[in-house]
Design an enzyme around this catalytic site. Sequence first.
Site, PDB file in Angstrom:
ATOM      1  N   TRP A 177      44.335  37.421  38.899  1.00  0.00           N
ATOM      2  CA  TRP A 177      43.984  37.893  40.242  1.00  0.00           C
ATOM      3  C   TRP A 177      44.018  36.732  41.237  1.00  0.00           C
ATOM      4  O   TRP A 177      44.362  36.907  42.408  1.00  0.00           O
ATOM      5  CB  TRP A 177      42.614  38.570  40.258  1.00  0.00           C
ATOM      6  CG  TRP A 177      42.189  38.888  41.659  1.00  0.00           C
ATOM      7  CD1 TRP A 177      41.161  38.343  42.361  1.00  0.00           C
ATOM      8  CD2 TRP A 177      42.841  39.804  42.565  1.00  0.00           C
ATOM      9  NE1 TRP A 177      41.127  38.861  43.637  1.00  0.00           N
ATOM     10  CE2 TRP A 177      42.136  39.756  43.784  1.00  0.00           C
ATOM     11  CE3 TRP A 177      43.946  40.645  42.456  1.00  0.00           C
ATOM     12  CZ2 TRP A 177      42.505  40.528  44.895  1.00  0.00           C
ATOM     13  CZ3 TRP A 177      44.319  41.413  43.560  1.00  0.00           C
ATOM     14  CH2 TRP A 177      43.607  41.353  44.755  1.00  0.00           C
ATOM     15  N   GLU A 232      46.367  45.283  42.820  1.00  0.00           N
ATOM     16  CA  GLU A 232      46.030  45.326  41.389  1.00  0.00           C
ATOM     17  C   GLU A 232      47.274  45.646  40.578  1.00  0.00           C
ATOM     18  O   GLU A 232      47.453  45.138  39.470  1.00  0.00           O
ATOM     19  CB  GLU A 232      44.921  46.343  41.116  1.00  0.00           C
ATOM     20  CG  GLU A 232      43.540  45.912  41.567  1.00  0.00           C
ATOM     21  CD  GLU A 232      42.972  44.741  40.790  1.00  0.00           C
ATOM     22  OE1 GLU A 232      43.534  44.381  39.736  1.00  0.00           O
ATOM     23  OE2 GLU A 232      41.965  44.181  41.242  1.00  0.00           O
ATOM     24  N   TYR A 257      35.464  34.995  47.466  1.00  0.00           N
ATOM     25  CA  TYR A 257      35.837  36.364  47.108  1.00  0.00           C
ATOM     26  C   TYR A 257      34.745  36.999  46.244  1.00  0.00           C
ATOM     27  O   TYR A 257      34.334  38.146  46.476  1.00  0.00           O
ATOM     28  CB  TYR A 257      37.180  36.351  46.370  1.00  0.00           C
ATOM     29  CG  TYR A 257      37.612  37.697  45.850  1.00  0.00           C
ATOM     30  CD1 TYR A 257      38.121  38.670  46.708  1.00  0.00           C
ATOM     31  CD2 TYR A 257      37.501  38.004  44.490  1.00  0.00           C
ATOM     32  CE1 TYR A 257      38.513  39.918  46.218  1.00  0.00           C
ATOM     33  CE2 TYR A 257      37.889  39.239  43.999  1.00  0.00           C
ATOM     34  CZ  TYR A 257      38.395  40.192  44.871  1.00  0.00           C
ATOM     35  OH  TYR A 257      38.775  41.426  44.390  1.00  0.00           O
TER      36      TYR A 257
END
Length: 212
Positions: A60, A52, A30
């Site tokens: 995250w 988010e 990522y």
Amino acid sequence: MGNENAGLLDGPDGKARCFWHGNLPDYLHYHDHEWGRPVTDDRRLFEKICLEGFQSGLSWLTILRKRENFREAFANFDFDKVARFTDQDVERLLGNAGIIRHRGKIASTINNAKRAREMADEFGSLAVWFWKFEPGPGERPEIVDLAHLRANPTTAVSVRISKELKKRGWSFVGPTTVYAFMQAMGLVNDHLEGCVCRAEVEKERKTFKRPK
């Protein structure tokens, strides 16, 4: 080892990167291939700002590892489809153990899909609207280092975007959430000085065609 004081960590290839991926394979991928690279695709922009919102109060990485479940649950974040979700869909999603089962955040995603549709109708795309807020050189630090990022979880631009979104009826779009979105979608390049991806992303941003 990398330079911990600089917020850098050597990857499996020996090259220094931002520390936060911790060399976990999915997180490293990522970091290297998504985070900070400019995005104009409306589906991806909508997905990211919604995720988010779900991430608020969590890591995250937790969201990233559930991302495919979220995509399946929310019609691949096609905001036209999500905007038509009903109360029955909310109950269905609350029973889905593969996502974050938070009624407020689920309802917010459906609401935001409706607002996204309105915005796309007004401006032609979400991308046109978001990219008009891209910070200019004078709004960016000369050097992006760990001290700067820790001291600036929000910026004047993320505050402005947050206020504008809230005026338009969006929810779960506070300034910190918006700044994380900006970092991920490439409106800024916050790969740390010394990270192998920083120069790559800068090069990509220079050739990137801004939506108009």
